[in-house]
Design a protein around this motif. Sequence first.
Motif, short mmCIF file in Angstrom:
data_model
loop_
_atom_site.label_atom_id
_atom_site.label_comp_id
_atom_site.label_asym_id
_atom_site.label_seq_id
_atom_site.Cartn_x
_atom_site.Cartn_y
_atom_site.Cartn_z
N LEU A 19 1.34 -1.37 0.11
CA LEU A 19 0.31 -0.14 -0.05
C LEU A 19 0.91 1.84 -0.21
O LEU A 19 0.48 1.86 -0.39
CB LEU A 19 -0.49 0.13 1.43
N GLY A 20 1.75 0.95 0.72
CA GLY A 20 3.27 2.34 0.43
C GLY A 20 3.78 2.20 -0.58
O GLY A 20 3.71 3.55 -0.91
N GLY A 21 3.69 1.60 -1.03
CA GLY A 21 4.07 1.74 -2.46
C GLY A 21 3.33 2.29 -3.74
O GLY A 21 3.83 3.55 -4.57
N LEU A 22 2.20 1.92 -3.93
CA LEU A 22 1.07 2.73 -4.33
C LEU A 22 0.88 4.28 -3.72
O LEU A 22 1.16 4.31 -4.98
CB LEU A 22 -0.25 1.72 -4.28
N GLY A 23 0.90 4.35 -2.85
CA GLY A 23 0.96 6.06 -2.78
C GLY A 23 1.57 6.50 -2.91
O GLY A 23 1.77 7.16 -3.26
N MET A 24 2.86 5.71 -2.88
CA MET A 24 3.79 6.74 -3.06
C MET A 24 4.32 7.26 -4.76
O MET A 24 4.21 7.54 -5.44
CB MET A 24 5.41 6.48 -3.17
N SER A 25 4.00 5.58 -5.25
CA SER A 25 3.99 6.12 -7.37
C SER A 25 2.42 7.14 -7.68
O SER A 25 3.05 7.81 -8.20
CB SER A 25 3.39 4.98 -7.56
N LEU A 26 1.21 6.64 -6.43
CA LEU A 26 0.74 7.93 -7.04
C LEU A 26 1.09 9.50 -6.62
O LEU A 26 0.79 10.68 -7.79
CB LEU A 26 -0.37 7.54 -6.37
N PHE A 27 1.83 9.46 -5.58
CA PHE A 27 2.31 11.07 -5.36
C PHE A 27 2.87 11.42 -5.66
O PHE A 27 2.87 12.88 -5.68
CB PHE A 27 2.45 10.49 -3.61
N PHE A 28 4.25 10.60 -5.82
CA PHE A 28 5.13 10.74 -7.42
C PHE A 28 4.41 11.97 -8.69
O PHE A 28 4.74 12.73 -9.33
CB PHE A 28 6.28 10.00 -8.04
N LEU A 29 3.74 11.14 -8.81
CA LEU A 29 2.95 11.39 -10.32
C LEU A 29 2.34 12.73 -10.44
O LEU A 29 2.19 13.25 -11.60
CB LEU A 29 1.90 10.44 -10.53
N ALA A 30 1.44 12.66 -9.04
CA ALA A 30 0.70 14.02 -8.94
C ALA A 30 1.41 15.34 -8.60
O ALA A 30 1.15 16.03 -9.09
CB ALA A 30 -0.65 13.44 -7.64
N VAL A 31 2.65 14.72 -8.25
CA VAL A 31 3.69 16.05 -7.77
C VAL A 31 4.16 16.35 -8.84
O VAL A 31 4.27 17.32 -9.46
CB VAL A 31 4.88 15.68 -6.67
N TYR A 32 5.20 15.40 -9.51
CA TYR A 32 5.78 15.40 -10.16
C TYR A 32 5.41 16.44 -12.10
O TYR A 32 5.59 16.69 -12.68
CB TYR A 32 6.66 14.46 -10.98
N SER A 33 3.72 15.16 -12.11
CA SER A 33 2.80 15.95 -13.13
C SER A 33 2.82 17.41 -12.61
O SER A 33 2.58 18.75 -13.92
CB SER A 33 2.01 15.09 -13.32
N ALA A 34 2.33 17.71 -11.26
CA ALA A 34 1.75 19.56 -11.84
C ALA A 34 3.27 20.36 -11.26
O ALA A 34 2.41 21.66 -11.50
CB ALA A 34 1.59 19.42 -9.62
N GLY A 35 4.21 19.70 -11.08
CA GLY A 35 5.54 20.82 -10.58
C GLY A 35 6.06 20.89 -12.23
O GLY A 35 6.08 22.29 -12.53
#
Lengths: 248, 259
Positions: A19-35
């Motif tokens: 679950l941590g891996g899934l959360g981190m992946s989605l987080f990175f996707l959202a943050v980098y995409s936004a950034g």
Amino acid sequence: MLLVERAILRTLRRPAAPLGGLGMSLFFLAVYSAGIGGVGFLPQFGDGGYLAFLFPMSLVSLAMGSAAGAGQSLYDDMVSGYFRRLYLSPLHRWTFVAAPIAADAVATGLGSLGILAAGLLFGVPVRFGAMSVLGLLLLSLLWGVTLSAFSAGVMIRTGRPEGARIVTSTVFPLVFLSTTFMPRELITAHWLRAVSWANPVTYLLEGMRYLLAGTAPAEYLLIGLAFSFASAGAALAYALTGTRRVLV
Amino acid sequence: MSETEIVRARGITKRYPQGTRALESVDLVIHQKARFVLLGPNGAGKSTLIRILSSLSRADSGQCRVCGLDPLRDERQLMERIGVVTQDNDLDPHATGEDLLRFQCRLFGMDRGSSTHRAQELMELFDLSEHARKWVKTLSGGNQRKLHCALALVHRPQLLFLDEPTVGMDPEVRARFWESIRRINHEECTTLVLTTQYLEEAERHADQLALLQAGRIAFRGTPASFLRLYDRPNNGTIGRSSLEQGYLAYLGEVNHAAR
């Protein structure tokens, strides 16, 4: 199958890693995409924009997050002594290692489906429809099996919990030394461009991009598949032959 | 190997990487249905011998047959015929006792129904029924030990290795444990090979013994024949000494000779 069932149940009882891996992946996707998603208008990113370009990174990082499960599971059994109890059963010894790797693969597969669903929801294009989804799933699974089996192999040979982390921390730089965030043409440093050519992770990512927005040529998918099958096969051989040397 | 022999070892030698000699040319024959005890001080090589006979370790030289099989070549077939209780409790702490027993039965090819039945049978045999649903990590040391033994018996082995099985058990639990083990020996004709530091247990439960001293077999025979050699009672009455007294007398002689 019994051992796989047990390994999956253990993962379900301790879901923090997948679950941590899934959360981190989605987080990175959202943050980098936004950034840095603003560069997505450049022609090198194709019609899918930056989100579609970055999307393979989330699948690759998810597998890295789930891959430590097999090593950790083997370590727990070795510390408790239960591994010796398994050893004293009439099963083939390689099955003790194959089972937690299979459980990691299930976790990676389910996590990848979750990420793919999220990607589709946010408009990530899949060029060949269901075939693309299956291809992405296959690449993600092979990458997950590679990391999981290597970490299990190191663990079974050394008996040390750091084994699982060593594999992830060795592979982690490869993700940054590839075309994870930028297409090769936009990488300014010559040395990084050269390294990305030689880095097999590049072909894994580009193969996925071929299946998504089609920003990479088909040959990259073939190289990516060949690399993924070869690395998964080598990692499995390394892990499964390790049971011959294990000290119980 | 004759028909009644279940273990035959010849010239077993084992050295650890640092050069420590664990076993030196050990010859051993154990017959079916025996209650065979291996005695010896700490580090004498008892556990190493059990590990070699049960395929958990490899001898440097020598040959052995266990249940008619080569422990290294035929390990999977051997596992169907032997049960092993090692010194440590090899248990999954995150499972219940009942789950572990059922799972162990499944590993030996039993279906779900037979596994449940056999698990209940063993829990009753070892007085574990009331703890069946408890997590293993919450069980007392003695109950963990009994569960460890029960796991080694799920497949009704012909030969059971017990390495210090009663460590951590209180006297009452220990007495009931031996009652269960003797029942298995009588009713299921399981051969017992055990190590123990409780000499009164060895005296009460063994019909054959071997004494290991610095990796060599120093004595082999019945407890009675050992006592005939080392009969040194405290009260001066010949023929009344316990195995413990005889063993201490033996060690005294060994230490005296060493000086």
